[in-house]
Design a protein around this motif. Sequence first.
Motif, PDB file in Angstrom:
ATOM      1  N   SER A  54      99.227  63.899  69.542  1.00  0.00           N
ATOM      2  CA  SER A  54     100.109  63.373  70.581  1.00  0.00           C
ATOM      3  C   SER A  54     101.544  63.442  70.083  1.00  0.00           C
ATOM      4  O   SER A  54     101.792  63.464  68.872  1.00  0.00           O
ATOM      5  N   TYR A  60      89.296  71.308  66.539  1.00  0.00           N
ATOM      6  CA  TYR A  60      87.977  70.965  65.999  1.00  0.00           C
ATOM      7  C   TYR A  60      87.674  71.813  64.768  1.00  0.00           C
ATOM      8  O   TYR A  60      88.193  72.918  64.609  1.00  0.00           O
ATOM      9  N   SER A  85      87.195  66.327  64.525  1.00  0.00           N
ATOM     10  CA  SER A  85      88.146  66.438  65.630  1.00  0.00           C
ATOM     11  C   SER A  85      89.498  65.921  65.170  1.00  0.00           C
ATOM     12  O   SER A  85      89.581  65.015  64.336  1.00  0.00           O
ATOM     13  N   ALA A  95      92.969  64.795  67.229  1.00  0.00           N
ATOM     14  CA  ALA A  95      93.674  64.615  68.490  1.00  0.00           C
ATOM     15  C   ALA A  95      95.155  64.430  68.216  1.00  0.00           C
ATOM     16  O   ALA A  95      95.542  63.572  67.413  1.00  0.00           O
ATOM     17  N   ARG A  97      93.108  69.259  75.960  1.00  0.00           N
ATOM     18  CA  ARG A  97      92.812  67.950  75.357  1.00  0.00           C
ATOM     19  C   ARG A  97      93.690  67.665  74.140  1.00  0.00           C
ATOM     20  O   ARG A  97      93.516  66.645  73.481  1.00  0.00           O
ATOM     21  N   ASN A  98      94.593  68.595  73.813  1.00  0.00           N
ATOM     22  CA  ASN A  98      95.454  68.437  72.624  1.00  0.00           C
ATOM     23  C   ASN A  98      94.619  68.157  71.374  1.00  0.00           C
ATOM     24  O   ASN A  98      94.983  67.291  70.552  1.00  0.00           O
ATOM     25  N   THR A  99      93.542  68.881  71.229  1.00  0.00           N
ATOM     26  CA  THR A  99      92.597  68.601  70.149  1.00  0.00           C
ATOM     27  C   THR A  99      92.189  69.891  69.456  1.00  0.00           C
ATOM     28  O   THR A  99      91.980  70.918  70.106  1.00  0.00           O
TER      29      THR A  99
END
Length: 119
Positions: A25, A79, A21, A23, A75-77
Amino acid sequence: QVQLVESGGGLVQPGGSLRLSCAASGIIFSVYAMGWYRQAPGKQRELVAAITSAGNRNYADSVKGRFTISRDNARNTVYLQMNSLKPEDTAVYYCNAGYPVTSTQGGYWGQGTQVTVSS
């Protein structure tokens, strides 16, 4: 301040699976292309998989059919599902955010997560 934080690496046996993952920001995630890269000792960093803001995907030939990249803009993610892992997949895996495309030459990078495939 832009941050990309990878997680999910570890030690796995050949044939096993891992899910990485990343993430993000500090960026408007949905407009960025995202990529997973890897770098093994003594080798150059290489693209593993990429996904555009529109959801188009491309993969390195060595991982086609085994790895899947996906993104969750809510989720600003991003994978990376890795199946049927091989010892040659061992490397530090990095996440990249690029606009309008991801590349080794720019964008934002995470700190990397180690993936080791060994029995």
